[in-house]
Design an enzyme around this catalytic site. Structure first.
Site, short mmCIF file in Angstrom:
data_model
loop_
_atom_site.label_atom_id
_atom_site.label_comp_id
_atom_site.label_asym_id
_atom_site.label_seq_id
_atom_site.Cartn_x
_atom_site.Cartn_y
_atom_site.Cartn_z
N ASP A 1 -20.02 -3.88 -46.58
CA ASP A 1 -20.33 -4.73 -45.43
C ASP A 1 -19.10 -4.94 -44.55
OD1 ASP A 1 -21.97 -6.37 -43.85
OD2 ASP A 1 -21.35 -8.18 -44.93
N ASN B 1 -18.46 -3.18 -41.39
CA ASN B 1 -18.00 -2.10 -40.51
C ASN B 1 -18.07 -2.49 -39.04
OD1 ASN B 1 -17.74 -0.57 -42.82
ND2 ASN B 1 -19.62 0.60 -42.50
N GLY B 2 -19.19 -3.09 -38.65
CA GLY B 2 -19.36 -3.47 -37.25
C GLY B 2 -18.36 -4.53 -36.80
N ARG B 3 -18.15 -5.53 -37.64
CA ARG B 3 -17.18 -6.59 -37.30
C ARG B 3 -15.78 -6.03 -37.24
NH1 ARG B 3 -18.72 -10.53 -41.86
NH2 ARG B 3 -20.07 -8.79 -42.45
N TRP B 4 -15.46 -5.11 -38.13
CA TRP B 4 -14.13 -4.48 -38.13
C TRP B 4 -13.88 -3.80 -36.79
CZ3 TRP B 4 -12.08 0.43 -37.70
CH2 TRP B 4 -10.78 0.63 -38.21
N HIS C 1 -18.19 2.42 -38.70
CA HIS C 1 -18.82 3.30 -39.69
C HIS C 1 -17.98 4.57 -39.90
CE1 HIS C 1 -22.16 0.61 -39.56
NE2 HIS C 1 -22.55 0.95 -38.35
N ASN D 1 -32.15 -2.25 -42.14
CA ASN D 1 -31.26 -1.71 -41.11
C ASN D 1 -31.99 -0.99 -39.98
OD1 ASN D 1 -28.53 -0.87 -43.40
ND2 ASN D 1 -28.89 -2.72 -42.19
N GLU E 1 -22.59 -9.48 -62.81
CA GLU E 1 -21.52 -10.34 -62.32
C GLU E 1 -21.30 -9.99 -60.84
OE1 GLU E 1 -19.87 -12.71 -64.25
OE2 GLU E 1 -21.42 -12.20 -65.72
#
Length: 263
Positions: free
Chosen positions: A43, A45-48, A60, A91, A230
């Site tokens: 999770d 990629n877009g924010r990065w 991506h 998605n 976990e």
């Protein structure tokens, strides 16, 4: 844990089979302490990309080498099964341009990297639904599965057009068809039977789920298989991850006491 990655180029298509890292930097995990099956929700990629003023698809693109860094880290740690949440059933709700990119990019990654994965001893697996998924993606996945089917170092499952609820619904539908055909009595349906009708029933339940980007939710990932897993929620956005992050999660897992409902 401080690791020098200066000698490692994860974008290379000619990385030697082993070792991937200087053996001196690979953590030592006690025998039997490493999770057999790890799932990763990749999770952020877009924010990065957005943080850098780039379009989402650039996030991506920069995630591709990280995927293979994580695969290498899993092999080095002794993980036997690695499940990567690549494209979910939800998605499809993204913009048509991003969906088109993700479909084509997923197809191209499998095509470009299959020889590398085969050299590493990776057995490629796919988990997901066929409807809506591009035929060219399915073709590359099935080709990769065939090429790598005899490898035994690690099974890497690419979840493409995958949803945990969809998987359970598909299993229930398959069982219902057997009941309707008179091959099975409805009151004989059990948890074991449902598990046997999942997409990859030979793969054991997930022991550890890692989610990147700081979000703390499972987002319809391995709803059945991760019932007793976990969880590790790490702050790094996925393109900022590397094997050090993965090993950190494994190290934390080794200190947990799993009771499975027992006192």
């Amino acid at each position: 844990m401080s690791i020098d990655f200066s000698q490692y180029d994860p974008t290379s298509l000619s990385i030697p089979a082993a070792p991937f890292s200087d053996p001196s930097i690979i953590p030592h995990f006690e025998k039997g302490s490493v999770p057999r099956h790890v799932g990763v929700i990749m999770d952020g990629n877009g924010r990065w990309a957005k943080e850098r003023g780039w379009v989402r698809t650039e996030g991506h693109r920069h995630a591709e080498p990280v995927v293979f860094d994580i695969i290498a880290a899993a092999i080095e740690a002794g993980v036997r099964y690695l499940t990567l949440y690549t494209f979910s059933t939800e998605n499809w709700n993204r913009s048509p341009s991003e969906v088109r990119f993700l479909m084509g990019f997923s197809r191209d990654i499998i095509h470009r990297r299959v020889d590398q994965m085969n050299e590493w001893g990776v057995r490629v697996r796919w988990s997901g639904r066929r409807p809506r998924l591009w035929k060219s993606v399915i073709d590359e996945l099935e080709r990769a599965e065939e090429i790598t089917k005899n490898n035994k170092t690690i099974d890497v499952v690419f979840c493409i057009n995958y949803g945990g609820r969809a998987e359970i619904a598909d299993a229930a539908s398959a069982i219902a068809r057997q009941v309707a055909a008179g091959k099975l009595k409805g009151d004989r349906v059990s948890e074991k039977m449902i598990a046997e009708h999942l997409y990859n029933p030979d793969i054991p339940d997930c022991d550890l789920v890692i989610r990147t980007s700081g979000e703390q939710r499972v987002s319809n990932f391995l709803a059945w298989e991760a019932a007793y897993a976990e969880f590790e929620f790490v702050p790094e956005l996925f393109p900022d991850c590397n094997r050090e992050v993965f090993w950190r999660c494994i190290e934390d897992y080794t200190h947990r006491h799993r009771r499975f409902g027992k006192a």
